[in-house]
Design a protein around this motif. Structure first.
Motif, PDB file in Angstrom:
ATOM      1  N   GLY A  64       0.899  -1.778  -0.056  1.00 15.45           N
ATOM      2  CA  GLY A  64      -0.275   0.379  -0.146  1.00 15.45           C
ATOM      3  C   GLY A  64       1.518   1.542  -0.024  1.00 15.45           C
ATOM      4  O   GLY A  64       0.842   1.883  -1.663  1.00 15.45           O
ATOM      5  N   PHE A  71      -4.467   2.381   2.442  1.00 20.59           N
ATOM      6  CA  PHE A  71      -5.489   1.443   2.992  1.00 20.59           C
ATOM      7  C   PHE A  71      -6.267   2.201   3.314  1.00 20.59           C
ATOM      8  O   PHE A  71      -5.310   2.666   4.249  1.00 20.59           O
ATOM      9  N   LYS A 107      -8.599  -8.354   4.724  1.00 21.50           N
ATOM     10  CA  LYS A 107      -9.166  -7.112   4.261  1.00 21.50           C
ATOM     11  C   LYS A 107      -7.323  -6.276   3.700  1.00 21.50           C
ATOM     12  O   LYS A 107      -7.268  -6.156   1.941  1.00 21.50           O
ATOM     13  N   HIS A 111      -6.058  -5.573  -0.446  1.00 18.91           N
ATOM     14  CA  HIS A 111      -5.560  -4.757  -0.574  1.00 18.91           C
ATOM     15  C   HIS A 111      -3.987  -5.224  -1.676  1.00 18.91           C
ATOM     16  O   HIS A 111      -4.086  -3.986  -2.674  1.00 18.91           O
TER      17      HIS A 111
END
Length: 209
Positions: A64, A71, A107, A111
């Motif tokens: 990220g 994120f 999650k 991502h």
């Protein structure tokens, strides 16, 4: 042939191995009590839920922030609190439920997957907390780094889970262990203990010291 593989092929292969390592970690935390999934089982406090919480932060950071893809699915305030407690990302508080930590990890992985799928193999990012001469990284390098990081902690999870209830193996349905009817683990451990004591005596050591 390997010599004809493209960057896309190599990215796909590393990504698949990373996905497998993630699933192995998640499996190790299944079917345990709230106590067992959190309790420390090494002198440095290694525990299953803490490993997932730590790796959620790694996935978010490396796939990220490194590539400018923040994120936003969940807040992770502990990532800014290392000065207060350098272990803060390695254990879950009593009010951070297992469902929360597991969901957060899933999650974070989703991502990361989106970044891996969106970027080219040689896309360049920057890891702000790495040494200056190593801060600039390619997606290729980050994939290798996270695969190594995840598998290292999957090995920790293997030992922790086996210590809790004897559950062992690579993945559910693919344990990669000798068939139960061909081996007695108790006898195997007894045999290894005997070998260890024999080797210690041969070396002039007192066994267990």
């Amino acid at each position: 042939m390997v010599g004809h593989m493209t960057g896309t092929d190599l990215k796909r292969d590393l990504h698949q191995y990373l996905k497998s390592a993630r699933e192995a970690l998640l499996w190790k935390a299944e079917g345990l009590s709230e106590y067992d999934v959190r309790r420390p089982l090494t002198p440095t406090g290694t525990n299953l839920l803490g490993l997932l919480k730590h790796l959620a932060g790694c996935e978010v950071g490396y796939f990220g922030d490194t590539f400018g893809r923040p994120f936003t699915a969940e807040a992770m305030p502990w990532l800014q609190d290392f000065d207060g407690d350098p272990t803060v990302d390695m254990w879950a508080t009593a009010d951070e439920s297992r469902a929360f930590v597991v969901g957060l990890y899933r999650k974070a992985c989703a991502h990361a997957d989106a970044t891996i799928e969106a970027l080219e193999w040689d896309a360049i990012g920057r890891v702000p907390y790495w040494p200056e001469d190593r801060k600039e990284v390619s997606l290729h390098r980050v994939l290798i780094h996270m695969l190594a990081e995840t598998n290292r902690h999957a090995g920790h999870a293997d030992i922790v889970r086996e210590t809790i209830d004897g559950t062992a193996g690579l993945l559910e349905g693919n344990e990669n262990l000798p068939p139960a009817e061909r081996i007695s683990w108790a006898k195997h451990v007894e045999r290894l203990e005997g070998v260890a004591r024999e080797a210690a005596q041969a070396a002039g050591e007192a066994p267990g010291k």
